[in-house]
Scaffold this motif. Structure first.
Motif, PDB file in Angstrom:
ATOM      1  N   ASP A 167       0.805  -1.220   0.000  1.00 45.65           N
ATOM      2  CA  ASP A 167       0.000   0.000   0.000  1.00 45.65           C
ATOM      3  C   ASP A 167       0.840   1.273   0.000  1.00 45.65           C
ATOM      4  OD1 ASP A 167      -2.088  -1.739   0.136  1.00 45.65           O
ATOM      5  OD2 ASP A 167      -2.666  -1.253   2.199  1.00 45.65           O
ATOM      6  N   ASN A 168       2.075   1.190   0.512  1.00 48.24           N
ATOM      7  CA  ASN A 168       2.915   2.385   0.653  1.00 48.24           C
ATOM      8  C   ASN A 168       3.981   2.508  -0.433  1.00 48.24           C
ATOM      9  OD1 ASN A 168       1.659   3.174   3.170  1.00 48.24           O
ATOM     10  ND2 ASN A 168       2.764   1.467   4.114  1.00 48.24           N
ATOM     11  N   ALA A 169       3.951   1.625  -1.422  1.00 48.79           N
ATOM     12  CA  ALA A 169       5.042   1.559  -2.395  1.00 48.79           C
ATOM     13  C   ALA A 169       5.211   2.839  -3.201  1.00 48.79           C
ATOM     14  CB  ALA A 169       4.827   0.369  -3.334  1.00 48.79           C
ATOM     15  N   ILE A 170       4.115   3.538  -3.489  1.00 54.72           N
ATOM     16  CA  ILE A 170       4.213   4.727  -4.349  1.00 54.72           C
ATOM     17  C   ILE A 170       4.049   6.028  -3.568  1.00 54.72           C
ATOM     18  CG2 ILE A 170       3.423   3.480  -6.385  1.00 54.72           C
ATOM     19  CD1 ILE A 170       0.685   4.791  -6.032  1.00 54.72           C
ATOM     20  N   SER A 171       4.002   5.945  -2.245  1.00 53.76           N
ATOM     21  CA  SER A 171       3.726   7.145  -1.449  1.00 53.76           C
ATOM     22  C   SER A 171       4.796   8.213  -1.620  1.00 53.76           C
ATOM     23  CB  SER A 171       3.590   6.776   0.035  1.00 53.76           C
ATOM     24  OG  SER A 171       4.791   6.188   0.520  1.00 53.76           O
ATOM     25  N   GLU A 172       6.047   7.814  -1.914  1.00 54.07           N
ATOM     26  CA  GLU A 172       7.140   8.776  -2.073  1.00 54.07           C
ATOM     27  C   GLU A 172       7.633   8.859  -3.507  1.00 54.07           C
ATOM     28  OE1 GLU A 172       8.041  10.737   0.348  1.00 54.07           O
ATOM     29  OE2 GLU A 172       6.629   9.756   1.732  1.00 54.07           O
ATOM     30  N   THR A 173       6.990   8.145  -4.428  1.00 54.17           N
ATOM     31  CA  THR A 173       7.516   8.092  -5.798  1.00 54.17           C
ATOM     32  C   THR A 173       6.568   8.626  -6.868  1.00 54.17           C
ATOM     33  OG1 THR A 173       6.718   5.811  -6.099  1.00 54.17           O
ATOM     34  CG2 THR A 173       8.975   6.105  -5.246  1.00 54.17           C
ATOM     35  N   HIS A 174       5.260   8.494  -6.665  1.00 56.50           N
ATOM     36  CA  HIS A 174       4.318   8.844  -7.726  1.00 56.50           C
ATOM     37  C   HIS A 174       3.107   9.594  -7.200  1.00 56.50           C
ATOM     38  CE1 HIS A 174       6.531   5.462  -9.602  1.00 56.50           C
ATOM     39  NE2 HIS A 174       6.245   6.050 -10.741  1.00 56.50           N
ATOM     40  N   ASP A 175       2.523  10.399  -8.076  1.00 53.44           N
ATOM     41  CA  ASP A 175       1.211  11.003  -7.873  1.00 53.44           C
ATOM     42  C   ASP A 175       0.262  10.466  -8.937  1.00 53.44           C
ATOM     43  OD1 ASP A 175       1.773  12.702  -5.669  1.00 53.44           O
ATOM     44  OD2 ASP A 175       2.692  14.177  -7.011  1.00 53.44           O
ATOM     45  N   LEU A 176      -1.021  10.419  -8.589  1.00 51.80           N
ATOM     46  CA  LEU A 176      -2.061   9.916  -9.495  1.00 51.80           C
ATOM     47  C   LEU A 176      -3.096  11.012  -9.715  1.00 51.80           C
ATOM     48  CD1 LEU A 176      -2.535   6.440  -7.754  1.00 51.80           C
ATOM     49  CD2 LEU A 176      -0.971   7.000  -9.636  1.00 51.80           C
ATOM     50  N   TYR A 177      -3.499  11.216 -10.975  1.00 57.54           N
ATOM     51  CA  TYR A 177      -4.441  12.271 -11.328  1.00 57.54           C
ATOM     52  C   TYR A 177      -5.581  11.705 -12.177  1.00 57.54           C
ATOM     53  CZ  TYR A 177      -0.928  15.687  -9.833  1.00 57.54           C
ATOM     54  OH  TYR A 177      -0.033  16.426  -9.106  1.00 57.54           O
ATOM     55  N   TYR A 178      -6.698  12.432 -12.186  1.00 55.14           N
ATOM     56  CA  TYR A 178      -7.839  12.047 -13.015  1.00 55.14           C
ATOM     57  C   TYR A 178      -8.556  13.302 -13.489  1.00 55.14           C
ATOM     58  CZ  TYR A 178     -10.677  13.102  -8.880  1.00 55.14           C
ATOM     59  OH  TYR A 178     -11.270  13.729  -7.816  1.00 55.14           O
ATOM     60  N   TRP A 179      -9.306  13.165 -14.599  1.00 58.03           N
ATOM     61  CA  TRP A 179     -10.143  14.256 -15.113  1.00 58.03           C
ATOM     62  C   TRP A 179     -11.148  13.689 -16.108  1.00 58.03           C
ATOM     63  CZ3 TRP A 179      -4.979  13.659 -16.409  1.00 58.03           C
ATOM     64  CH2 TRP A 179      -4.696  13.422 -17.751  1.00 58.03           C
ATOM     65  N   TYR A 180     -12.104  14.524 -16.460  1.00 58.05           N
ATOM     66  CA  TYR A 180     -13.174  14.149 -17.388  1.00 58.05           C
ATOM     67  C   TYR A 180     -12.605  13.929 -18.781  1.00 58.05           C
ATOM     68  CZ  TYR A 180     -17.558  14.762 -20.071  1.00 58.05           C
ATOM     69  OH  TYR A 180     -18.622  14.613 -20.919  1.00 58.05           O
ATOM     70  N   TYR A 181     -12.979  12.791 -19.384  1.00 52.99           N
ATOM     71  CA  TYR A 181     -12.489  12.418 -20.718  1.00 52.99           C
ATOM     72  C   TYR A 181     -13.696  12.107 -21.609  1.00 52.99           C
ATOM     73  CZ  TYR A 181      -9.958   9.933 -24.382  1.00 52.99           C
ATOM     74  OH  TYR A 181      -9.449   9.541 -25.595  1.00 52.99           O
ATOM     75  N   PRO A 182     -14.162  13.092 -22.399  1.00 55.51           N
ATOM     76  CA  PRO A 182     -15.431  12.932 -23.135  1.00 55.51           C
ATOM     77  C   PRO A 182     -15.284  12.368 -24.545  1.00 55.51           C
ATOM     78  CG  PRO A 182     -14.702  15.192 -23.306  1.00 55.51           C
ATOM     79  CD  PRO A 182     -13.643  14.466 -22.502  1.00 55.51           C
ATOM     80  N   PHE A 183     -14.407  11.374 -24.730  1.00 52.84           N
ATOM     81  CA  PHE A 183     -14.174  10.826 -26.062  1.00 52.84           C
ATOM     82  C   PHE A 183     -14.336   9.309 -26.059  1.00 52.84           C
ATOM     83  CE2 PHE A 183     -11.469  14.613 -25.639  1.00 52.84           C
ATOM     84  CZ  PHE A 183     -11.982  15.387 -26.670  1.00 52.84           C
ATOM     85  N   ARG A 184     -14.672   8.757 -27.225  1.00 52.12           N
ATOM     86  CA  ARG A 184     -14.847   7.307 -27.341  1.00 52.12           C
ATOM     87  C   ARG A 184     -13.538   6.593 -27.669  1.00 52.12           C
ATOM     88  NH1 ARG A 184     -19.886   5.762 -30.957  1.00 52.12           N
ATOM     89  NH2 ARG A 184     -19.473   3.757 -29.974  1.00 52.12           N
ATOM     90  N   ARG A 185     -12.541   7.332 -28.151  1.00 53.67           N
ATOM     91  CA  ARG A 185     -11.244   6.718 -28.430  1.00 53.67           C
ATOM     92  C   ARG A 185     -10.518   6.446 -27.112  1.00 53.67           C
ATOM     93  NH1 ARG A 185      -7.598   6.212 -32.519  1.00 53.67           N
ATOM     94  NH2 ARG A 185      -8.773   7.455 -34.035  1.00 53.67           N
ATOM     95  N   HIS A 186      -9.957   5.233 -26.986  1.00 53.83           N
ATOM     96  CA  HIS A 186      -9.192   4.854 -25.807  1.00 53.83           C
ATOM     97  C   HIS A 186      -7.706   5.083 -26.051  1.00 53.83           C
ATOM     98  CE1 HIS A 186     -12.576   1.634 -25.350  1.00 53.83           C
ATOM     99  NE2 HIS A 186     -12.985   2.815 -24.950  1.00 53.83           N
ATOM    100  N   PHE A 187      -7.004   5.536 -25.035  1.00 49.66           N
ATOM    101  CA  PHE A 187      -5.554   5.663 -25.086  1.00 49.66           C
ATOM    102  C   PHE A 187      -4.943   4.930 -23.904  1.00 49.66           C
ATOM    103  CE2 PHE A 187      -6.507   9.595 -27.517  1.00 49.66           C
ATOM    104  CZ  PHE A 187      -5.644   9.404 -28.600  1.00 49.66           C
ATOM    105  N   SER A 188      -3.868   4.188 -24.146  1.00 45.42           N
ATOM    106  CA  SER A 188      -3.053   3.650 -23.057  1.00 45.42           C
ATOM    107  C   SER A 188      -1.597   3.926 -23.393  1.00 45.42           C
ATOM    108  CB  SER A 188      -3.284   2.139 -22.876  1.00 45.42           C
ATOM    109  OG  SER A 188      -2.921   1.427 -24.048  1.00 45.42           O
TER     110      SER A 188
END
Length: 279
Positions: free
Chosen positions: A166-187
């Protein structure tokens, strides 16, 4: 190794192997197919898949055909234990959240009495993020499974997080999200992004109606409408307006001035419904 087919996306060149090194746990094992976006969060339909570099940039070939997938886009890059246990037990939270978000979004669009563009969604952030990070790690060419994963400052803590730390990314990464109003998928498993003198390694998974971004801790590059998701969060607040919509497909958006990115095209995949859609 498949021979490159003329007139079709190089997505088809991905190795089709039965055994290899799992891109989450790193163990050599039989490989299983992971749906990205995860099944349950979307309706699985026939899709066409391409490399992002085949639809984004200059000198594009509009006649290039995508690789067809009968039930969504899949990646044979992880073992059955990681797929069924570490992702499977958390995917139900992704499916529940997207079902709730879609329901609220539809009500918001249809309602003449909507007084706010902010939708509040209940979330078990730990489960949601563990599943989403796992799918980001899996979404790449099977060719990467031919060799044991090397130590990586970007991926090592992400792997440990998916495997239960559970603590593996606490000092290494941030996670973000936002509205994505498109049908095309990206990875995108990894993109190096430069923004006016600042560099950051980014990973993302964008599919309607939400984009999910992984950045370095306190050093990320992200669109202004993005909100940081903490692992202890119980709710997500999503602004479903057109504000800054030109950057909703970040990092695959218009670049201007001293802004550019570098990537391995095998690691950045797009898929879309086989029927013609507005992108």
């Amino acid at each position: 190794m498949m021979k490159k087919s003329r007139g079709i996306s190089r997505r088809i060149d991905s190795c089709r192997i039965d055994e290899g090194y799992c891109l989450i746990c790193g163990e050599f094992s039989r490989l299983t197919e992971d749906h990205v976006p995860p099944k349950g969060a979307i309706v699985l339909t026939a899709v066409e898949q391409k490399l992002v570099t085949e639809i984004y940039g200059s000198n594009l070939d509009p006649s290039l055909k995508g690789v067809k997938g009968k039930r969504g886009s899949t990646f044979k890059t992880i073992c059955s234990n990681c797929n069924n246990y570490h992702l499977g037990k958390n995917d139900n939270e992704v499916a529940r959240l997207f079902k709730d978000l879609n329901h609220k979004l539809l009500h918001h669009i249809k309602s003449a009495n909507s007084y706010s563009n902010i939708l509040s969604i209940e979330v078990d952030a730990l489960k949601f993020c563990r599943a989403m990070v796992g799918h980001v790690l899996a979404a790449t060419s099977s060719k990467e499974c031919l060799k044991k994963p090397l130590p990586s400052p970007h991926f090592d803590s992400l792997r440990r997080f998916v495997l239960g730390d559970d603590n593996a990314i606490s000092e290494t990464h941030d996670l973000y999200y936002w509205y994505y109003p498109f049908r095309r998928h990206f990875s995108a498993r990894l993109v190096g992004f430069h923004n006016k003198g600042h560099n950051a390694s980014l990973s993302c998974l964008n599919f309607f109606p939400l984009a999910f971004l992984i950045t370095p801790k306190n050093e990320g590059i992200f669109p202004v409408q993005a909100k940081r998701l903490e692992l202890h969060d119980k709710r997500m607040y999503i602004e479903v307006s057109a504000r800054n919509i030109g950057f909703a497909q970040f990092p695959f958006c218009a670049l201007d001035g001293n802004v550019f990115m570098v990537l391995n095209d095998d690691q950045c995949i797009t898929s879309y419904p086989s029927a013609k859609v507005n992108l």
